[in-house]
Design an enzyme around this catalytic site. Structure first.
Site, PDB file in Angstrom:
ATOM      1  N   SER A 373       0.816  -1.214   0.000  1.00 26.77           N
ATOM      2  CA  SER A 373       0.000   0.000   0.000  1.00 26.77           C
ATOM      3  C   SER A 373       0.850   1.264   0.000  1.00 26.77           C
ATOM      4  O   SER A 373       0.387   2.325   0.449  1.00 26.77           O
ATOM      5  CB  SER A 373      -0.959   0.012   1.200  1.00 26.77           C
ATOM      6  N   ARG A 374       2.080   1.161  -0.492  1.00 29.63           N
ATOM      7  CA  ARG A 374       2.995   2.304  -0.569  1.00 29.63           C
ATOM      8  C   ARG A 374       3.301   2.891   0.800  1.00 29.63           C
ATOM      9  O   ARG A 374       3.755   4.026   0.913  1.00 29.63           O
ATOM     10  CB  ARG A 374       2.414   3.414  -1.480  1.00 29.63           C
ATOM     11  N   PHE A 375       3.070   2.123   1.865  1.00 27.81           N
ATOM     12  CA  PHE A 375       3.323   2.604   3.223  1.00 27.81           C
ATOM     13  C   PHE A 375       4.704   2.104   3.642  1.00 27.81           C
ATOM     14  O   PHE A 375       4.853   1.236   4.491  1.00 27.81           O
ATOM     15  CB  PHE A 375       2.228   2.100   4.170  1.00 27.81           C
TER      16      PHE A 375
END
Length: 396
Positions: A373-375
């Site tokens: 989640s691009r986290f």
């Protein structure tokens, strides 16, 4: 038919010697195969023949497989990541041939293995002279080529760190030594799969960023990342206009990160105007990148000489013949310049004053681990006035 006295094996901190030792053991097993051909007609599958067949099977079903994996998964990829000039050209030719030979020898071994099964259990005494001759000839030629070209190349161009990494990978493959204990005996393929779910916390990282870089670089090598030593070098001129290019790192230690180039190139001119640069390593297979920023200075003449004279002669000549980043009318003119330098050098080119090393002393180092989640995880080290490092997490 076989020696009962085992040869003393070299330690794994000498990985090329270990590979040569494996070749020596292969030669002994090949000799045992040939001895079986003369033994069987007179004695059949007696106890000595059964013992010999079992020994040959054990070696080629186990140890020889590990030896091939050492070459295919570690030695050859490491050579590809390091070799330059004539070495790289030779490797591009030899690697496909070596892999094809491995595959053919494996097929030939399956044929012999089925024959040895019957000899080993005493139910048959047939061993094909043609199959043995083909197998022995193939392996003998294969080992001679590796010992004549691949092993000398590795001994010449691998750094002590690369030798250590190669030895550790070989130990881990055999589930022996401290390297295996540290990795928990996990195969490289399994390790690579695990990285898809990797994370990075403050507790995961070492206190010193160069030591942490060494840890990640080692893992990139072990996971067979494509060109793990390739890095982007970004520089800017006095007006602040940036440019970047990919170069190969040649050394890193507590002093910084070193590469070699033409001092009169675009990056050399920019570093003369603005002695700061940013490096970027990107290892997509591991979903990792490392960003390094700091001041750049030239390496000593002694360091530059040491690396220059370790390069293939053709690469030495190219460093003299090319005025890097300067316009030229044609490829033909480039080739003519090279030929003129080659003729003038007498086969012993001298390092030109305009060619040498740069070393970036890190002031900020960021380790980036991709997450879902691009986290992403980002841990940054910042050099303090007293020479210590502050470590902190920053947001993605």
């Amino acid at each position: 038919m076989t020696s009962l006295l085992p040869d003393s094996a070299p330690p794994f901190d000498q990985p090329i010697a270990v590979l040569k030792h494996c070749h020596d053991k292969i030669r002994k097993q090949l000799a045992t195969l040939q001895n079986l051909l003369t033994h069987l007609p007179s004695h059949g599958a007696d106890a000595a023949a059964q013992q010999a067949a079992q020994a040959v099977q054990k070696y080629f079903n186990q140890a020889a497989q590990l030896h091939h994996q050492d070459e295919e998964q570690d030695l050859l990829p490491m050579l590809e990541a390091t070799a330059e000039g004539i070495d790289a050209e030779l490797l591009r030719t030899m690697k496909p041939e070596i892999l094809a030979q491995h595959e053919q020898m494996e097929q030939d071994w399956h044929i012999l293995n089925s024959q040895l099964d019957k000899i080993a259990n005493g139910s048959g005494a047939a061993l094909s002279p043609d199959d043995v001759a083909r197998f022995v000839a193939a392996y003998t030629s294969h080992m001679e080529r590796e010992e004549g070209h691949i092993a000398p190349m590795a001994k010449r161009i691998f750094s002590p760190t690369q030798m250590q990494l190669l030895g550790e990978a070989m130990q881990r493959r055999r589930n022996i030594g401290p390297a295996a204990a540290q990795a928990g005996g996990i195969a490289l393929a399994d390790l690579r799969l695990d990285y898809g779910r990797a994370s990075l916390s403050e507790e995961d990282t070492l206190a010193d960023p160069v030591a942490q870089f060494a840890k990640w670089f080692s893992e990139a090598m072990k996971a067979q990342v494509n060109e793990p030593n390739a890095m982007s070098v970004a520089t800017a001129n006095s007006a602040g206009r940036p440019s970047s290019r990919i170069v190969l790192i040649k050394q890193y230690d507590e002093r910084g990160f070193t590469w070699y180039t033409n001092y009169e190139s675009q990056k050399g001119q920019q570093l003369a105007q603005n002695p700061y640069a940013a490096l970027l390593f990107f290892w997509p297979e591991l979903e990792r990148q490392v960003r390094i920023e700091g001041r750049v200075e030239r390496t000593s003449s002694e360091d530059s000489d040491k690396y220059y004279y370790s390069r293939p002669v053709k690469s030495q000549l190219a460093a003299i013949a090319s005025r890097q980043s300067q316009p030229i009318a044609s490829r033909d003119e480039m080739e003519a310049n090279y030929a003129a330098v080659e003729a003038a050098s007498g086969g012993k080119p001298q390092r030109p004053a305009h060619w040498g090393g740069y070393r970036l002393a890190p002031e900020r180092v960021e380790f980036w681990q991709g997450r879902q989640s691009r986290f992403h995880d980002r841990i940054v080290y910042t050099l303090q006035a007293d020479g210590s490092w502050r470590k902190e997490r920053i947001q993605p």
